[in-house]
Design an enzyme around this catalytic site. Structure first.
Site, mmCIF file in Angstrom:
data_model
loop_
_atom_site.group_PDB
_atom_site.id
_atom_site.type_symbol
_atom_site.label_atom_id
_atom_site.label_comp_id
_atom_site.label_asym_id
_atom_site.label_seq_id
_atom_site.Cartn_x
_atom_site.Cartn_y
_atom_site.Cartn_z
ATOM 1 N N TYR A 139 15.250 2.595 5.389
ATOM 2 C CA TYR A 139 15.533 3.286 4.126
ATOM 3 C C TYR A 139 16.968 3.026 3.677
ATOM 4 C CZ TYR A 139 16.791 7.163 1.034
ATOM 5 O OH TYR A 139 17.278 7.917 -0.003
ATOM 6 N N LYS B 168 18.259 0.940 0.314
ATOM 7 C CA LYS B 168 19.103 1.570 -0.706
ATOM 8 C C LYS B 168 20.402 0.789 -0.895
ATOM 9 C CE LYS B 168 18.633 4.905 -2.706
ATOM 10 N NZ LYS B 168 18.083 5.118 -4.091
ATOM 11 N N THR C 122 22.576 6.859 -1.673
ATOM 12 C CA THR C 122 22.409 7.826 -0.593
ATOM 13 C C THR C 122 23.485 7.712 0.480
ATOM 14 O OG1 THR C 122 20.889 8.463 1.205
ATOM 15 C CG2 THR C 122 20.848 6.181 0.513
ATOM 16 N N ALA D 167 12.937 6.552 -6.365
ATOM 17 C CA ALA D 167 13.166 5.809 -5.125
ATOM 18 C C ALA D 167 12.031 6.047 -4.152
ATOM 19 C CB ALA D 167 14.493 6.235 -4.486
#
Length: 296
Positions: free
Chosen positions: A126, A130, A102, A61
């Protein structure tokens, strides 16, 4: 069983390799840069098809949380489009895909722990990328297991534990954020769970084994509490004492917002798979044994 894993230098894929080396029936095929580039999903096709895996583990990632605020397109390709393409290939090959996500998919404003049914609301680029990866995997194939984890550390790569130990070599005190709460998670424990899940889904088509699960270490703390645990453990192994000063998030501004509450419930994983990770203090001691040596 042949498992294809994205990543060659990450904490989880390195931990998977160490574990797979002890299990003769597991063949781990790790793909990564330069030949496999998640930012160019088309580079994955021939590698995945040629590997003929029984399971795909999507662990690589873009994890530079603050940098992602100014590299949103790159983060999206790596965290969203790359896993999406992997899931399409898994569907084509009729095999399951396991994907690591996450805590950052949540806003962090819930009073209690997050479970899998809570609505994601990421507050950073971020986290948004994700979540895009999760959505694209879900759209590509029902044969998926998304495992959300948090606060990952290990003897490998870059992480909070190694940063604290490095800073502690030259400082007598360190300021650490004390109003963000979460569950430190040991990458070798993640690897253990991933292999157990991979074995199960490769052998059992039960839809109840698929879907979204939370995978974190037992127990919770703050970043400051985690730092204290690190320095306490390091002190038992001969390192000099380091004081931790609690500070609020507002005193340590960053480009990306962090969720104040990253606590994830692991009840579903335990109920469905019978899996739970060790308490974070137990795993931290194991990590410190490797980084600092045994207690003296």
């Amino acid at each position: 069983m042949r498992i294809l894993v994205t990543g060659k230098e990450g904490q989880v894929d390195t931990s998977l390799q160490a574990l797979a080396d002890t299990q003769p029936d597991i063949e781990l095929i790790r793909i990564g840069l330069p030949e496999a580039d998640l930012s160019r999903p088309e580079t994955l096709d021939s590698l995945v098809r040629g590997a003929r895996p029984d399971v795909i583990v999507s662990s690589a990632a873009y994890t530079a949380v603050d940098k992602a605020e100014s590299e949103a397109d790159l983060a999206q390709r790596i965290n969203g489009d790359g896993p999406g393409r992997l899931a399409q290939l898994a569907a084509e090959l009729n095999i399951p895909i396991l994907h690591l996500s996450t805590d950052y998919v949540f806003a962090g404003d819930k009073d209690g722990v997050y479970d899998e049914d809570d609505t994601p609301a990421p507050v950073s680029v971020y986290g948004k990328t994700k979540l895009s990866g999760e959505d694209q995997i879900r759209a590509a194939t029902p044969n998926h297991v998304v495992l959300r984890t948090a606060w990952v550390y290990s003897p490998y790569g870059n992480n909070f534990v190694k940063t604290m130990l490095r800073l502690g070599e030259t400082r007598d005190e360190i300021n650490v954020v004390a109003d963000q709460h979460g569950c430190p998670t040991y990458a070798p424990e993640i690897a253990r769970a991933l292999l157990a899940v991979a074995r199960k889904v490769a052998a059992d088509a039960d839809p109840g084994l698929r879907g979204v699960f939370h995978l974190t270490g037992e127990g919770e703390t703050t970043w400051a509490g985690f730092a204290r645990g690190i320095f306490e453990g390091a002190g038992k192994r001969g390192r000099k004492p380091v004081a931790v000063n609690d500070i609020p998030t507002s005193a340590y501004p960053t480009p990306a917002s962090r969720p104040a509450n990253s606590r994830l419930s692991g009840k579903k994983l335990k109920n469905v798979y019978g899996l739970s990770l060790d308490p974070w203090r137990v795993s931290l001691a194991e990590c410190l044994d490797q980084l600092c040596g045994p207690e003296i």
